[in-house]
Design a protein around this motif. Structure first.
Motif, PDB file in Angstrom:
ATOM      1  N   LYS A  67       0.910  -1.327  -0.151  1.00  0.00           N
ATOM      2  CA  LYS A  67       0.195   0.056   0.158  1.00  0.00           C
ATOM      3  C   LYS A  67       0.703   1.192  -0.132  1.00  0.00           C
ATOM      4  O   LYS A  67       1.845   1.279   0.850  1.00  0.00           O
ATOM      5  CB  LYS A  67      -0.941   0.123   1.199  1.00  0.00           C
ATOM      6  N   ALA A  68       0.679   2.130  -1.115  1.00  0.00           N
ATOM      7  CA  ALA A  68       1.747   3.438  -1.053  1.00  0.00           C
ATOM      8  C   ALA A  68       0.562   4.406  -1.274  1.00  0.00           C
ATOM      9  O   ALA A  68      -0.300   4.193  -1.894  1.00  0.00           O
ATOM     10  CB  ALA A  68       2.526   3.324  -2.034  1.00  0.00           C
ATOM     11  N   ALA A  69       1.020   5.716  -0.830  1.00  0.00           N
ATOM     12  CA  ALA A  69       0.208   6.930  -0.796  1.00  0.00           C
ATOM     13  C   ALA A  69       1.217   8.008  -0.900  1.00  0.00           C
ATOM     14  O   ALA A  69       2.121   8.261  -0.238  1.00  0.00           O
ATOM     15  CB  ALA A  69      -0.719   7.029   0.181  1.00  0.00           C
TER      16      ALA A  69
ATOM     17  N   ALA B  55       4.362   4.416   2.793  1.00  0.00           N
ATOM     18  CA  ALA B  55       4.522   3.027   1.814  1.00  0.00           C
ATOM     19  C   ALA B  55       4.531   2.177   3.101  1.00  0.00           C
ATOM     20  O   ALA B  55       4.894   2.077   4.302  1.00  0.00           O
ATOM     21  CB  ALA B  55       5.801   2.821   1.281  1.00  0.00           C
ATOM     22  N   GLN B  56       3.431   0.996   2.875  1.00  0.00           N
ATOM     23  CA  GLN B  56       3.306  -0.053   3.996  1.00  0.00           C
ATOM     24  C   GLN B  56       3.305  -1.311   2.708  1.00  0.00           C
ATOM     25  O   GLN B  56       3.046  -1.423   1.714  1.00  0.00           O
ATOM     26  CB  GLN B  56       1.837  -0.028   4.421  1.00  0.00           C
ATOM     27  N   GLY B  57       4.049  -2.539   3.349  1.00  0.00           N
ATOM     28  CA  GLY B  57       4.261  -3.844   2.802  1.00  0.00           C
ATOM     29  C   GLY B  57       4.041  -4.792   3.777  1.00  0.00           C
ATOM     30  O   GLY B  57       4.591  -4.659   4.973  1.00  0.00           O
ATOM     31  N   GLU B  58       3.660  -5.948   3.432  1.00  0.00           N
ATOM     32  CA  GLU B  58       3.692  -7.138   4.151  1.00  0.00           C
ATOM     33  C   GLU B  58       3.701  -8.439   3.527  1.00  0.00           C
ATOM     34  O   GLU B  58       3.299  -8.577   2.358  1.00  0.00           O
ATOM     35  CB  GLU B  58       2.007  -7.336   4.955  1.00  0.00           C
ATOM     36  N   TYR B  59       4.580  -9.092   3.952  1.00  0.00           N
ATOM     37  CA  TYR B  59       5.200 -10.423   3.278  1.00  0.00           C
ATOM     38  C   TYR B  59       4.645 -11.569   4.224  1.00  0.00           C
ATOM     39  O   TYR B  59       5.293 -11.405   5.352  1.00  0.00           O
ATOM     40  CB  TYR B  59       6.629 -10.145   2.890  1.00  0.00           C
ATOM     41  N   ARG B  60       4.021 -12.450   3.582  1.00  0.00           N
ATOM     42  CA  ARG B  60       3.596 -13.802   4.377  1.00  0.00           C
ATOM     43  C   ARG B  60       4.500 -14.877   3.968  1.00  0.00           C
ATOM     44  O   ARG B  60       4.272 -15.459   2.701  1.00  0.00           O
ATOM     45  CB  ARG B  60       1.966 -13.996   4.163  1.00  0.00           C
ATOM     46  N   PHE B  61       5.635 -15.415   4.600  1.00  0.00           N
ATOM     47  CA  PHE B  61       6.172 -16.233   4.323  1.00  0.00           C
ATOM     48  C   PHE B  61       6.029 -17.678   4.848  1.00  0.00           C
ATOM     49  O   PHE B  61       6.547 -18.612   4.274  1.00  0.00           O
ATOM     50  CB  PHE B  61       7.808 -16.118   4.943  1.00  0.00           C
TER      51      PHE B  61
ATOM     52  N   ASN C 202      10.277  10.437   8.096  1.00  0.00           N
ATOM     53  CA  ASN C 202       9.515  10.731   8.993  1.00  0.00           C
ATOM     54  C   ASN C 202       9.091   9.568  10.111  1.00  0.00           C
ATOM     55  O   ASN C 202       9.227   9.855  11.384  1.00  0.00           O
ATOM     56  CB  ASN C 202       8.114  11.272   8.471  1.00  0.00           C
ATOM     57  N   SER C 203       8.945   8.482   9.717  1.00  0.00           N
ATOM     58  CA  SER C 203       8.930   7.351  10.607  1.00  0.00           C
ATOM     59  C   SER C 203       9.357   6.180   9.888  1.00  0.00           C
ATOM     60  O   SER C 203       8.991   6.023   8.662  1.00  0.00           O
ATOM     61  CB  SER C 203       7.651   7.288  11.296  1.00  0.00           C
TER      62      SER C 203
ATOM     63  N   SER D 279       6.355  -0.488   7.689  1.00  0.00           N
ATOM     64  CA  SER D 279       5.716   0.837   7.090  1.00  0.00           C
ATOM     65  C   SER D 279       6.710   1.986   7.235  1.00  0.00           C
ATOM     66  O   SER D 279       7.348   1.926   8.252  1.00  0.00           O
ATOM     67  CB  SER D 279       4.600   1.151   8.334  1.00  0.00           C
ATOM     68  N   SER D 280       6.410   2.963   6.565  1.00  0.00           N
ATOM     69  CA  SER D 280       7.429   4.148   6.652  1.00  0.00           C
ATOM     70  C   SER D 280       6.719   5.513   5.903  1.00  0.00           C
ATOM     71  O   SER D 280       5.692   5.269   5.089  1.00  0.00           O
ATOM     72  CB  SER D 280       8.700   3.749   5.668  1.00  0.00           C
ATOM     73  N   SER D 281       7.221   6.495   6.401  1.00  0.00           N
ATOM     74  CA  SER D 281       6.686   7.718   5.904  1.00  0.00           C
ATOM     75  C   SER D 281       8.015   8.771   5.587  1.00  0.00           C
ATOM     76  O   SER D 281       8.841   8.860   6.342  1.00  0.00           O
ATOM     77  CB  SER D 281       5.768   8.411   6.887  1.00  0.00           C
TER      78      SER D 281
END
Length: 809
Positions: free
Chosen positions: A549-551, A566-572, A594-595, A581-583
């Motif tokens: 997810k990105a905005a 930007a957010q991402g999730e990986y299911r291994f 920012n974070s 998650s980052s900003s």
């Protein structure tokens, strides 16, 4: 209705009185039905009788269902009729040309319009009846429509299993098929033994099918009952945090719940009538009166009542020990009474609440009264009522706080009316506060209309004022929602106090396999420069394991920096994920972080003692009766290897129905074991259960599906049933070939499903429906598909009646 008006001269003979026949045809607009009806009208303007003898010339792939009739048309007479033609399943959407020929050489063309008919079909091609571990389910997707489809495939699991879908997309021409394989990775613990995998194919049309497989209720490596626990650990620019949650049933039927984190840790044990909890918990039942403190609480429940007793500690407020009791009862239907009392710092706090609700014709009404007292001497009262029936609703509420130095109050009333597609609302709110003793008044009104297609328009306004102090401040908002492939919202705002006007627009659509959003807006006021806002976002799966997810956007274009989230999730694994998650701020100074935060989540199974655990053992032999050593046997999430005697053993197996099988990977493609996965094993508490296996050479059934003229037939669904009732499915390929491999020797029943071919009807003929398959053998089968002919009899003024298929030449 489209009409083609064609006049032609038809030679009626050498007589001078022979004149032209006027012929007119009409074709209805495209319909979703396959048959196309064409009407015609014949007019004889002359005096002599003429014979109308039409014949049809149809495009390739079309057949005549009801022919036009020959008839004598007298002078000055007008006759009408119709004929019905139908395209085959291979005819695509579009417009085709037919010709109506009349004696004398006249040819009257007419259009045949085939409407777009998107349709997809999904069937389960093959899925194990039972599986002791991870497995694959195969589906066959067919384009049953008459237009090409770009199809996306997605799968769902009722157990939260990790699903890998291959392929994820395909372009299918009409009649084309594709095999979709869903590879299933089961989680460490499941709540039911029935695992359903639903595959959905989505293009212009949507279709789905589900494959159900029996899987073991996995209970950890020891085989004992377990407590599922969820662990979450995160760290980043805001520090490190963690959380552990779990819930399950302890031996003896007690329910257990745990939540461990820095803010609200809690452990609770629940019996049939009582609940004991310790940690950071809520003391009190009256809404708005409960407090959250660290402590312990015991709850006892009756059929229509419950009481709480709690001991807590409020060190932050230096209140010391807190003692609390609460009670709740429902003495009659629709009636609920609650009362709280807390003793802290030598003072008493209390609260009481009564609610009464009753149904009305087409709705209901509810009354509520609440009173509470605080240790400071403040007393609060509140009364509220609401009613809704059919398209009308109303709500009224009054609240007051009585203090030693005065009183503050708050009152509100509102109503709604929804006649059909309209919706109206009005309301008023007035009250005082400790800082603002002058009453403030707020009045609002709104109206909305929703069209049949889903579009909606809403207008809302609110006015605020302080009596004798402040002139009215009015705000208005207009919102328009437009549905469709691109969902758009327009919003216009106005505020009288600042004189500001703002316009915002958002658009949502499907793009690149996910959801794309675009936003923009502009605002202006007399006291500030205009501000322009823009932004975009996208969210969706990148692979079957990775979602993103990105905005990006800015609130003041050209002035404020851009922000990228930007957010991402990986299911291994099915139960373990890692997320990021980052900003970032993007501006004239470059890129600034920012974070940033990384989160790891996983599920564990904490073993619990189980005195009902049993033992499972058995032997594995080959066809000659000799032991098979070193072969892996799987029971749930566990495995064991046979010794030199062919013996395996599992200790600590929970009672119940278990799925046990010889590991398919250890057998390879040339060997099979009997019994297979379809035979469950019932384990009694504390007993010894036995399951022996026989390893044999795998057998194969192969064949070809052909039409009577020898043409290969593709896409026929074939079902093979063994003596236990387990069904294996496959489809004939492009050359009509099919195969069932890795079969246990024994009797089987084979059948073809003619409905899988579409169109039809068809008959499927096999040499014998029952096959005896020897060990290690390959059994060939020839399958013939024959189109079934039908005769129809048209009765004047009646209906079409099916007759018996012809038996002679």
């Amino acid at each position: 209705m489209r009409r083609a008006l064609l006049a032609a001269l038809l030679c009626a003979g050498p007589g001078a009185r022979g004149q032209a026949l006027e012929v007119r045809t009409s074709t209805p607009a495209p319909a979703q039905t396959r048959a196309v009806t064409v009407g015609y009208e014949v007019r004889n303007p002359g005096a002599d009788a003429q014979v109308f003898e039409p014949t049809l010339v149809l495009p390739s792939g079309w057949t005549m269902l009801v022919p036009p009739t020959n008839e004598r048309v007298e002078g000055g007479q007008v006759r009408s009729g119709m004929f019905v033609v139908v395209p085959s399943g291979s005819v695509l959407a579009g417009t085709y040309a037919g010709v109506l020929r009349v004696a004398g050489g006249l040819e009257v063309p007419f259009p045949l319009v085939v409407a777009r008919r998107p349709a997809l079909g999904v069937v389960v091609a093959d899925a194990p009846r039972a599986s002791a571990g991870d497995y694959a389910a195969r589906f066959m997707v067919t384009n049953e429509g008459n237009v090409a489809e770009d199809v996306r495939f997605g799968a769902l699991s009722n157990l939260g299993a990790l699903l890998d879908v291959q392929p994820s997309t395909a372009r299918l021409a009409p009649g084309a098929q594709v095999e979709v394989v869903v590879r299933v990775t089961l989680p460490d613990a499941v709540a039911t033994e029935q695992h359903a995998v639903q595959l959905t194919a989505k293009g212009a049309a949507t279709a789905s099918a589900s494959a159900v497989t029996t899987v073991p209720t996995r209970r950890g490596v020891s085989g004992a009952a377990t407590l599922p626990v969820r662990v979450e650990v995160s760290g980043g620019t805001g520090g490190v945090d963690g959380r552990v949650t779990g819930a399950g049933t302890l031996p003896g039927g007690l329910k257990f719940r745990v939540q461990l984190d820095r803010r609200t840790p809690l452990v609770a044990v629940e019996g049939s009538r009582w609940v004991g909890s310790a940690g950071v918990l809520a003391v009190g039942r009256v809404p708005g009166n409960a407090v959250t403190v660290p402590g312990v609480k015991l709850t006892y429940r009756g059929d229509a009542w419950a009481v709480d007793g709690a001991v807590g500690w409020r060190a932050a407020e230096r209140a010391g020990v807190l003692l609390g009791v609460a009670a709740q009862a429902s003495p009659a239907p629709g009636v609920r009474l609650m009362a709280d009392a807390r003793w802290q710092a030598g003072a008493l706090a209390w609260a009481a609440d009564a609610q009464w609700a009753r149904p009305l014709r087409g709705g209901a009404w509810q009354l509520q009264a609440t009173a509470s007292g605080e240790p400071s001497g403040v007393m609060n009262v509140r009364a509220a009522g609401q009613v809704h029936a059919a398209a009308v609703g109303a709500h009224a509420e009054y609240a007051a706080s009585i203090e030693p130095g005065g009183m503050v109050w708050d009152a509100r009333v509102d109503g709604t009316w929804t006649p059909g597609a309209w919706a109206f609302g009005v309301g008023a709110h007035a009250g005082t506060t400790r800082l603002r003793p002058w009453p403030e008044l707020e009045v609002n009104a709104s109206g909305a209309y929703r069209w049949a297609g889903g579009a909606a328009l809403k207008v809302a306004s609110v006015a605020r004022t302080r009596f004798g102090v402040q002139p009215p401040d009015v705000e208005a908002r207009v919102t328009l929602d437009v549905p469709g492939a691109v969902r758009v919202r327009h919003e216009l705002l106005w505020a009288s106090a600042s004189g500001s006007v703002a316009y915002n627009a958002t658009a949502q659509m499907s793009a690149w396999g996910g959801a794309l959003g675009v936003r923009g807006g502009v605002s202006a006021s007399p006291a500030a420069e205009p501000q322009v806002r823009v932004g975009a976002s996208w969210a969706g799966p990148v692979t079957s394991r990775l979602t993103v997810k990105a905005a990006v956007g800015t609130e003041r274009l050209g002035v404020a920096p851009w922000t990228l989230d930007a957010q991402g999730e990986y299911r291994f694994t099915p139960s373990s994920t890692v997320g990021l998650s980052s900003s970032f701020a993007l501006g004239g100074e470059g890129v600034r972080l920012n974070s940033l935060r990384v989160t790891y989540r996983t599920s564990l199974s904490v073993p619990l003692p189980d005195r009902s655990a049993a033992r499972v053992s058995g032997r594995v032999l080959d066809e000659a009766g000799a032991p098979v050593a070193g072969l892996r046997v799987v029971l749930g999430a566990r495995s064991a290897v046979t010794d030199a005697r062919g013996v395996y053993t599992f200790e600590g197996v929970p009672a119940g129905t278990q799925v046990i099988a010889v590991d398919l990977a250890a057998l390879g493609v040339e060997r099979v074991a009997f019994p297979g996965l379809g035979t469950p094993l019932v384990v009694q508490p504390g007993a010894v259960a036995t399951r022996d296996f026989l390893v044999m050479r795998a057998a194969t059934i192969t064949g070809v599906v052909r039409a009577p003229d020898g043409t290969p037939v593709r896409g026929l669904l074939l079902e093979l049933t063994d003596e236990t009732g387990s069904v294996t499915r496959t489809f004939s390929g492009a050359q009509g070939t099919f195969a069932f491999r890795g079969l246990v020797p024994g009797p089987y029943r084979l059948r073809g499903v003619p409905e899988s071919l579409g169109g039809g009807p068809f008959d499927v003929t096999l040499p014998s429906p029952t096959l005896e398959v020897p060990s290690g053998a390959t059994v060939p089968v020839a399958v013939t598909v024959t189109a079934v002919e039908r005769q129809i009899q048209l009765q004047d003024g009646g209906t079409l009646t099916p007759l018996t298929p012809p038996t002679g030449p």
